[in-house]
Design a protein around this motif. Structure first.
Motif, PDB file in Angstrom:
ATOM      1  N   GLN A  11      20.833  -9.970 -43.593  1.00  0.00           N
ATOM      2  CA  GLN A  11      19.694 -10.891 -43.633  1.00  0.00           C
ATOM      3  C   GLN A  11      18.364 -10.163 -43.478  1.00  0.00           C
ATOM      4  O   GLN A  11      17.359 -10.566 -44.046  1.00  0.00           O
ATOM      5  N   ALA A  12      18.349  -9.087 -42.710  1.00  0.00           N
ATOM      6  CA  ALA A  12      17.104  -8.373 -42.421  1.00  0.00           C
ATOM      7  C   ALA A  12      16.655  -7.483 -43.571  1.00  0.00           C
ATOM      8  O   ALA A  12      15.465  -7.173 -43.688  1.00  0.00           O
ATOM      9  N   GLY A  13      17.570  -7.075 -44.435  1.00  0.00           N
ATOM     10  CA  GLY A  13      17.257  -6.137 -45.513  1.00  0.00           C
ATOM     11  C   GLY A  13      16.023  -6.470 -46.326  1.00  0.00           C
ATOM     12  O   GLY A  13      15.143  -5.612 -46.494  1.00  0.00           O
ATOM     13  N   PRO A  14      15.877  -7.694 -46.850  1.00  0.00           N
ATOM     14  CA  PRO A  14      14.690  -7.998 -47.653  1.00  0.00           C
ATOM     15  C   PRO A  14      13.381  -7.868 -46.867  1.00  0.00           C
ATOM     16  O   PRO A  14      12.354  -7.483 -47.415  1.00  0.00           O
ATOM     17  N   TYR A  15      13.423  -8.171 -45.567  1.00  0.00           N
ATOM     18  CA  TYR A  15      12.227  -8.077 -44.746  1.00  0.00           C
ATOM     19  C   TYR A  15      11.835  -6.619 -44.509  1.00  0.00           C
ATOM     20  O   TYR A  15      10.664  -6.268 -44.539  1.00  0.00           O
ATOM     21  N   LEU A  16      12.835  -5.793 -44.280  1.00  0.00           N
ATOM     22  CA  LEU A  16      12.572  -4.367 -44.067  1.00  0.00           C
ATOM     23  C   LEU A  16      12.026  -3.735 -45.341  1.00  0.00           C
ATOM     24  O   LEU A  16      11.066  -2.958 -45.308  1.00  0.00           O
ATOM     25  N   THR A  17      12.616  -4.084 -46.478  1.00  0.00           N
ATOM     26  CA  THR A  17      12.155  -3.565 -47.765  1.00  0.00           C
ATOM     27  C   THR A  17      10.719  -4.005 -48.041  1.00  0.00           C
ATOM     28  O   THR A  17       9.887  -3.206 -48.482  1.00  0.00           O
ATOM     29  N   ALA A  18      10.412  -5.259 -47.759  1.00  0.00           N
ATOM     30  CA  ALA A  18       9.056  -5.765 -47.979  1.00  0.00           C
ATOM     31  C   ALA A  18       8.054  -5.064 -47.073  1.00  0.00           C
ATOM     32  O   ALA A  18       6.935  -4.744 -47.492  1.00  0.00           O
ATOM     33  N   ALA A  19       8.446  -4.799 -45.830  1.00  0.00           N
ATOM     34  CA  ALA A  19       7.542  -4.111 -44.902  1.00  0.00           C
ATOM     35  C   ALA A  19       7.246  -2.694 -45.383  1.00  0.00           C
ATOM     36  O   ALA A  19       6.094  -2.250 -45.347  1.00  0.00           O
ATOM     37  N   LEU A  20       8.266  -1.992 -45.830  1.00  0.00           N
ATOM     38  CA  LEU A  20       8.057  -0.630 -46.335  1.00  0.00           C
ATOM     39  C   LEU A  20       7.198  -0.647 -47.599  1.00  0.00           C
ATOM     40  O   LEU A  20       6.344   0.212 -47.791  1.00  0.00           O
ATOM     41  N   GLY A  21       7.421  -1.642 -48.454  1.00  0.00           N
ATOM     42  CA  GLY A  21       6.628  -1.747 -49.670  1.00  0.00           C
ATOM     43  C   GLY A  21       5.165  -2.062 -49.377  1.00  0.00           C
ATOM     44  O   GLY A  21       4.267  -1.545 -50.037  1.00  0.00           O
TER      45      GLY A  21
END
Length: 138
Positions: A11-21
């Motif tokens: 569940q956290a993956g998309p949020y982590l990816t968005a933060a890095l982006g």
């Protein structure tokens, strides 16, 4: 690894990816930015919470993993290494897992799309009416 941790990481993956982006490798030092989408801010808050829970060596390892993942968004190995850093921390800190899970929206990210004439798009809606000569009443 517990099922709870595996589910959280998915569940956290998309949020982590968005933060890095949105923030790049500086994600650990950034403050919340109202102009950045909510998804990126959730990921940033997650990474910062993990960073705060680690010792000096753990922080350096997390920073290196963030740097690698931020440098190439398509590098699946770097993304996996970052996820492993987070898993390692939440495995050792059940309270942190609860804290991070509480940051996730209840139903995860929502995308609502309307297409076509007089179409309506909403995550939740009370009454919606489209059309000509429509009356609402008891």
């Amino acid at each position: 690894m517990s099922t709870e941790i595996v589910q959280f990481m998915g569940q956290a993956g998309p949020y982590l990816t968005a933060a890095l982006g949105a923030y790049g490798a500086g994600v650990l030092a950034r403050t919340e930015d109202a102009a950045v989408e909510a998804t990126a801010n959730v990921g940033r808050r997650m990474l910062q919470a993990v960073w705060r829970r680690r010792d000096e060596q753990g922080r350096a390892e997390l920073e290196a993993a963030v740097q690698d993942a931020a440098e190439d968004a398509e590098d699946t190995d770097a993304a996996a290494a970052l996820r492993q850093q987070i898993r390692r921390t939440v495995r050792e800190d059940a309270e942190l897992l609860r804290e991070l899970a509480a940051l996730l929206p209840v139903n995860g990210p929502v995308t609502v799309t309307a297409s076509g004439e007089r179409s309506i798009a909403a995550q939740t809606i009370g009454t919606a009416v489209t059309g000509d000569n429509t009356t609402l009443g008891p």
